[in-house]
Design a protein around this motif. Sequence first.
Motif, short mmCIF file in Angstrom:
data_model
loop_
_atom_site.label_atom_id
_atom_site.label_comp_id
_atom_site.label_asym_id
_atom_site.label_seq_id
_atom_site.Cartn_x
_atom_site.Cartn_y
_atom_site.Cartn_z
N THR A 1 -7.41 -15.02 -2.70
CA THR A 1 -7.83 -13.81 -3.41
C THR A 1 -8.77 -12.95 -2.55
O THR A 1 -8.74 -11.72 -2.63
N LYS A 2 -9.61 -13.58 -1.72
CA LYS A 2 -10.51 -12.81 -0.86
C LYS A 2 -9.72 -12.07 0.21
O LYS A 2 -10.04 -10.93 0.56
N GLU A 3 -8.68 -12.72 0.73
CA GLU A 3 -7.84 -12.07 1.72
C GLU A 3 -7.09 -10.89 1.10
O GLU A 3 -6.92 -9.84 1.73
N LEU A 4 -6.65 -11.07 -0.15
CA LEU A 4 -5.99 -9.99 -0.87
C LEU A 4 -6.94 -8.80 -1.03
O LEU A 4 -6.57 -7.65 -0.77
N ALA A 5 -8.17 -9.09 -1.43
CA ALA A 5 -9.17 -8.03 -1.60
C ALA A 5 -9.42 -7.33 -0.27
O ALA A 5 -9.54 -6.11 -0.20
N GLY A 6 -9.50 -8.12 0.81
CA GLY A 6 -9.73 -7.54 2.13
C GLY A 6 -8.62 -6.60 2.54
O GLY A 6 -8.87 -5.54 3.14
N SER A 7 -7.38 -6.96 2.21
CA SER A 7 -6.24 -6.11 2.53
C SER A 7 -6.31 -4.80 1.76
O SER A 7 -6.02 -3.72 2.30
N ILE A 8 -6.70 -4.88 0.50
CA ILE A 8 -6.81 -3.67 -0.33
C ILE A 8 -7.90 -2.75 0.22
O ILE A 8 -7.71 -1.54 0.35
N ILE A 9 -9.05 -3.34 0.56
CA ILE A 9 -10.16 -2.54 1.08
C ILE A 9 -9.79 -1.92 2.43
O ILE A 9 -10.14 -0.76 2.71
N SER B 1 0.84 -1.20 0.00
CA SER B 1 0.00 0.00 0.00
C SER B 1 0.88 1.25 0.00
O SER B 1 1.73 1.43 0.87
N PHE B 2 0.66 2.09 -1.02
CA PHE B 2 1.36 3.37 -1.11
C PHE B 2 0.32 4.48 -1.20
O PHE B 2 -0.73 4.31 -1.82
N ALA B 3 0.62 5.60 -0.59
CA ALA B 3 -0.23 6.78 -0.76
C ALA B 3 0.02 7.35 -2.15
O ALA B 3 0.97 6.97 -2.84
N ASN B 4 -0.84 8.26 -2.56
CA ASN B 4 -0.73 8.83 -3.91
C ASN B 4 0.58 9.57 -4.13
O ASN B 4 1.06 9.71 -5.25
N ASN B 5 1.20 10.05 -3.02
CA ASN B 5 2.46 10.77 -3.14
C ASN B 5 3.67 9.85 -3.07
O ASN B 5 4.81 10.29 -3.02
N GLY B 6 3.41 8.53 -3.05
CA GLY B 6 4.50 7.56 -3.04
C GLY B 6 4.90 7.08 -1.66
O GLY B 6 5.76 6.20 -1.53
N LYS B 7 4.30 7.61 -0.60
CA LYS B 7 4.66 7.21 0.76
C LYS B 7 4.22 5.76 1.02
O LYS B 7 3.08 5.40 0.79
N PHE B 8 5.16 4.95 1.50
CA PHE B 8 4.86 3.56 1.81
C PHE B 8 4.02 3.48 3.08
O PHE B 8 4.31 4.13 4.08
N ASN B 9 2.98 2.65 3.03
CA ASN B 9 2.12 2.47 4.20
C ASN B 9 2.37 1.13 4.88
O ASN B 9 2.78 1.06 6.03
N ARG B 10 2.13 0.03 4.14
CA ARG B 10 2.15 -1.29 4.76
C ARG B 10 2.07 -2.35 3.66
O ARG B 10 1.72 -2.07 2.53
N PHE B 11 2.43 -3.60 4.03
CA PHE B 11 2.23 -4.67 3.07
C PHE B 11 1.75 -5.94 3.78
O PHE B 11 1.93 -6.11 4.99
N GLU B 12 1.11 -6.79 3.02
CA GLU B 12 0.64 -8.09 3.48
C GLU B 12 1.05 -9.13 2.45
O GLU B 12 1.22 -8.81 1.27
N CYS B 13 1.19 -10.38 2.88
CA CYS B 13 1.55 -11.47 1.96
C CYS B 13 0.39 -12.45 1.83
O CYS B 13 -0.31 -12.73 2.81
N PHE B 14 0.24 -12.99 0.64
CA PHE B 14 -0.87 -13.90 0.39
C PHE B 14 -0.45 -15.05 -0.50
O PHE B 14 0.39 -14.89 -1.39
N GLN B 15 -1.07 -16.22 -0.25
CA GLN B 15 -0.85 -17.35 -1.12
C GLN B 15 -1.74 -17.22 -2.35
O GLN B 15 -2.65 -16.39 -2.40
N LYS B 16 -1.47 -18.05 -3.34
CA LYS B 16 -2.12 -17.93 -4.64
C LYS B 16 -3.64 -18.02 -4.56
O LYS B 16 -4.36 -17.37 -5.33
N ASP B 17 -4.16 -18.84 -3.62
CA ASP B 17 -5.61 -19.04 -3.55
C ASP B 17 -6.30 -18.08 -2.57
O ASP B 17 -7.50 -18.20 -2.34
#
Length: 218
Positions: free
Chosen positions: A30-38, A12-28
Motif C-alpha cells: 500500500t505504501k508503494e501504491l501511495a508513492g506511485s500516486i504521489i 495514471s490518466f490526465a484530466n482529459n483522459g490521456k494515458f500517462n503510465r501504470f505500475e503494478c503492486f501486490q496486496k500488501d
Amino acid sequence: EVDIQYIGSAFSFANNGKFNRFECFQKDQTKELAGSIIRAVKEYANVNTGIKRLVIHFYKSMRQDELQPIEDGLKDLGLDIPVFIVSINKTESSDIVAFDNSWKDLMPMSGTFIKVGYNKFLLFNNTRYNPKFYSFHDGFPFPIKLKIFCTEKELVEEYKTVKELIDQVYQFSRMYWKSVRQQNLPVTIKYPEMVAEMLPHFDGNEIPEFGKDNLWFL
C-alpha cells in the motif's frame, strides 16, 4: 506456486483522459501504491498549475492506512487539496436495480445515475443512447455501484461536484480501446484488472520498465 494477490495497478490518466503510465503492486504494497500516486501527482504538477483535487478510482473502499500515505505525500508536495476516492464495483442480479417505466424494456438510458444511499450511487453504463432505438445485441448490463468519499466531507454534499465525479467515471467507460462498444466498467478499473491477470506470466512477476508507459495489453 505461491499465491500472490495483487491490488492490480495504479493507472495514471490526465484530466482529459490521456494515458500517462501504470505500475503494478501486490496486496500488501500500500505504501508503494501511495508513492506511485504521489509521483504521478508531482509529475502532473510540474507542468500544470492550479491542481484543485485528486481523484482516485479504486475497486473497493480505501482504508485509512491506505489513504494516509497519500495524504502525507500531498502534504510533502505542499498541495493542500481534497482527495476523492470513488469506489467502483460491479452489481449482481440480487443487488439494487432500477427501471425506466417509459420504455417497454425498462433499462434506463446510458449515463443515468441514481442515489441509493449516503454517497452511494448506481450508474447505468450501456449503449442505450437514444430513447427510441436500442440494439438488443448489446445486451442489458447491470449498473455499476459507486461510493464517493472525500477527505473534506462537505464536498460530497455538493451535487455539482458529485455529478462531475460520476460523469468522469462514465466518460472513462467510453474509452475502452479494445472494442467500439461501451463497457460497463471504466478503464480506470478495467485496465488494472486486465494487467493483474497477465502479471503472473512475467518473469519475477515484474513488468519491464519499458512496458509501463504504453497499453500493450490491449
